[in-house]
Scaffold this active site. Structure first.
Site, PDB file in Angstrom:
ATOM      1  N   LYS A 262     -10.554  19.794-111.769  1.00  0.00           N
ATOM      2  CA  LYS A 262     -11.734  20.555-112.217  1.00  0.00           C
ATOM      3  C   LYS A 262     -12.456  19.833-113.361  1.00  0.00           C
ATOM      4  CE  LYS A 262      -9.636  24.369-113.369  1.00  0.00           C
ATOM      5  NZ  LYS A 262      -8.230  24.101-113.031  1.00  0.00           N
TER       6      LYS A 262
ATOM      7  N   ARG B 255     -10.371  33.534-115.137  1.00  0.00           N
ATOM      8  CA  ARG B 255      -9.009  33.236-114.698  1.00  0.00           C
ATOM      9  C   ARG B 255      -8.290  34.513-114.272  1.00  0.00           C
ATOM     10  NH1 ARG B 255      -8.269  28.338-117.548  1.00  0.00           N
ATOM     11  NH2 ARG B 255      -6.271  27.339-117.286  1.00  0.00           N
TER      12      ARG B 255
ATOM     13  N   ARG C  66      -1.161  12.423-115.716  1.00  0.00           N
ATOM     14  CA  ARG C  66      -2.443  12.684-116.393  1.00  0.00           C
ATOM     15  C   ARG C  66      -2.423  12.211-117.852  1.00  0.00           C
ATOM     16  NH1 ARG C  66      -5.333  18.505-116.099  1.00  0.00           N
ATOM     17  NH2 ARG C  66      -3.683  19.311-117.461  1.00  0.00           N
TER      18      ARG C  66
ATOM     19  N   ARG D  38      -1.516  15.392-122.587  1.00  0.00           N
ATOM     20  CA  ARG D  38      -1.904  16.661-123.206  1.00  0.00           C
ATOM     21  C   ARG D  38      -0.660  17.385-123.700  1.00  0.00           C
ATOM     22  NH1 ARG D  38      -5.991  20.250-119.700  1.00  0.00           N
ATOM     23  NH2 ARG D  38      -4.374  21.805-120.042  1.00  0.00           N
TER      24      ARG D  38
ATOM     25  N   ARG E 106       2.014  27.701-116.146  1.00  0.00           N
ATOM     26  CA  ARG E 106       0.580  27.764-115.842  1.00  0.00           C
ATOM     27  C   ARG E 106       0.348  27.884-114.332  1.00  0.00           C
ATOM     28  NH1 ARG E 106       0.063  22.723-118.854  1.00  0.00           N
ATOM     29  NH2 ARG E 106      -1.988  22.307-118.013  1.00  0.00           N
TER      30      ARG E 106
HETATM   31  P1  ADP Z   1      -5.082  24.134-117.313  1.00  0.00           P
HETATM   32  O1  ADP Z   1      -6.030  24.590-116.228  1.00  0.00           O
HETATM   33  O2  ADP Z   1      -4.468  22.806-117.021  1.00  0.00           O
HETATM   34  O3  ADP Z   1      -4.057  25.175-117.675  1.00  0.00           O
HETATM   35  P2  ADP Z   1      -7.170  24.384-119.379  1.00  0.00           P
HETATM   36  O4  ADP Z   1      -7.593  23.245-120.226  1.00  0.00           O
HETATM   37  O5  ADP Z   1      -8.181  24.982-118.463  1.00  0.00           O
HETATM   38  O6  ADP Z   1      -5.897  23.837-118.619  1.00  0.00           O
HETATM   39  O7  ADP Z   1      -6.592  25.565-120.293  1.00  0.00           O
HETATM   40  C1  ADP Z   1      -5.587  25.325-121.264  1.00  0.00           C
HETATM   41  C2  ADP Z   1      -5.048  26.661-121.805  1.00  0.00           C
HETATM   42  O8  ADP Z   1      -6.108  27.400-122.436  1.00  0.00           O
HETATM   43  C3  ADP Z   1      -4.494  27.632-120.778  1.00  0.00           C
HETATM   44  O9  ADP Z   1      -3.148  27.356-120.454  1.00  0.00           O
HETATM   45  C4  ADP Z   1      -4.645  28.974-121.514  1.00  0.00           C
HETATM   46  O10 ADP Z   1      -3.650  29.129-122.500  1.00  0.00           O
HETATM   47  C5  ADP Z   1      -5.962  28.805-122.235  1.00  0.00           C
HETATM   48  N1  ADP Z   1      -7.121  29.294-121.459  1.00  0.00           N
HETATM   49  C6  ADP Z   1      -8.177  28.557-121.032  1.00  0.00           C
HETATM   50  N2  ADP Z   1      -9.066  29.318-120.369  1.00  0.00           N
HETATM   51  C7  ADP Z   1      -8.558  30.576-120.365  1.00  0.00           C
HETATM   52  C8  ADP Z   1      -8.991  31.821-119.825  1.00  0.00           C
HETATM   53  N3  ADP Z   1     -10.119  31.930-119.148  1.00  0.00           N
HETATM   54  N4  ADP Z   1      -8.200  32.905-120.020  1.00  0.00           N
HETATM   55  C9  ADP Z   1      -7.056  32.829-120.704  1.00  0.00           C
HETATM   56  N5  ADP Z   1      -6.587  31.695-121.229  1.00  0.00           N
HETATM   57  C10 ADP Z   1      -7.311  30.575-121.066  1.00  0.00           C
END
Ligand code: ADP
Length: 226
Positions: free
Chosen positions: A17, A93, A130, A162, A173
């Protein structure tokens, strides 16, 4: 100038993404809104809010819906998104977040939600390899390795893993993706907003597929330009 667009990208961790959103955001000249990037930047800032969200992220847990909805509401209220649109990456999400987004965007709503499909075995392999640039945030991995070891092709910054790409956090996750985010696929399908796109292959090919799906949809919409 291409007209603006209002998109959401769904897909598992490691589906690509982030990489695709950067490319689409250049193509359509709209801001890429990554809630993960916003939260990581808050965490680096060391504020109380940053400290709280950092803990959720480290554990791979979701930040509470009400917090996320406020963060996104504030971002969608800026001039660039109002004028051109946006590509949302990492939000919504949960179904609750999707409902809140509908309310925020009324009456026009989203143009399209893209589901970037990649099998779990492949995302696990991608997540293990990654690396992200500690300076500009560019993402590298097995499908697009950096040219020079652990150095960013784009800015020369150091590439790092990361902090939440640990085995435990990745497992959590992916579990949360299956239980909380995957239901959004049928939710958007019911609302005729969803297009599924194959996320396998080199980034350029995936981008072409996404652009084809978006442009197809745009031709069906009455007036999405500005
Ligand atoms: P990934 O998709 O690899 O988990 P992201 O960079 O999109 O990574 O998100 C990292 C973290 O940020 C998530 O594991 C969560 O803790 C938090 N997060 C991001 N977007 C949301 C969301 N829309 N709702 C709740 N938590 C979120």
């Amino acid at each position: 100038m291409v007209p603006g667009v209002r998109l959401v990208l769904l897909g598992k961790q490691g589906a690509g993404k982030g990489t695709q959103c950067v490319r689409l955001s250049r193509h359509y000249v709209v801001p890429h809104i990554s809630t993960g990037d916003m939260l990581r930047s808050a965490a680096r800032s060391g504020t109380d809010f940053g400290r709280q969200v950092a803990e959720y992220m480290r554990l791979g847990e979701l930040v509470p819906d009400e917090v996320m909805i406020q963060v996104v509401e504030h971002r969608l209220d800026q001039h660039d998104t109002k004028n051109r649109g946006f590509i949302l990456d990492g939000f919504p999400r949960t179904v609750h977040q999707a409902e809140a987004l509908e309310n925020l965007l009324n009456p026009r709503g989203l143009d399209l939600v893209l589901d970037l499909e990649v099998p779990t075995e492949v995302v696990l392999e991608r997540l293990a390899s990654r690396r992200v640039c500690s300076v500009c945030g560019s993402i590298f991995g097995i499908d697009n390795p950096p040219r020079r070891g652990a150095i960013c092709d784009n800015c020369g910054g150091e590439l790092v893993q990361r902090e939440d790409d640990t085995e435990d956090s990745i497992r959590r996750r992916l579990e949360l993706y299956a239980s909380s985010t995957e239901p959004l696929i049928s939710w958007y399908l019911d609302r005729r907003k969803l297009a599924a796109v194959d996320g396998l292959g080199v980034p350029e090919r995936v981008t072409s597929r996404l652009i084809r799906a978006i442009d197809n949809r745009r031709h069906q919409l009455p007036d999405v330009g500005d």
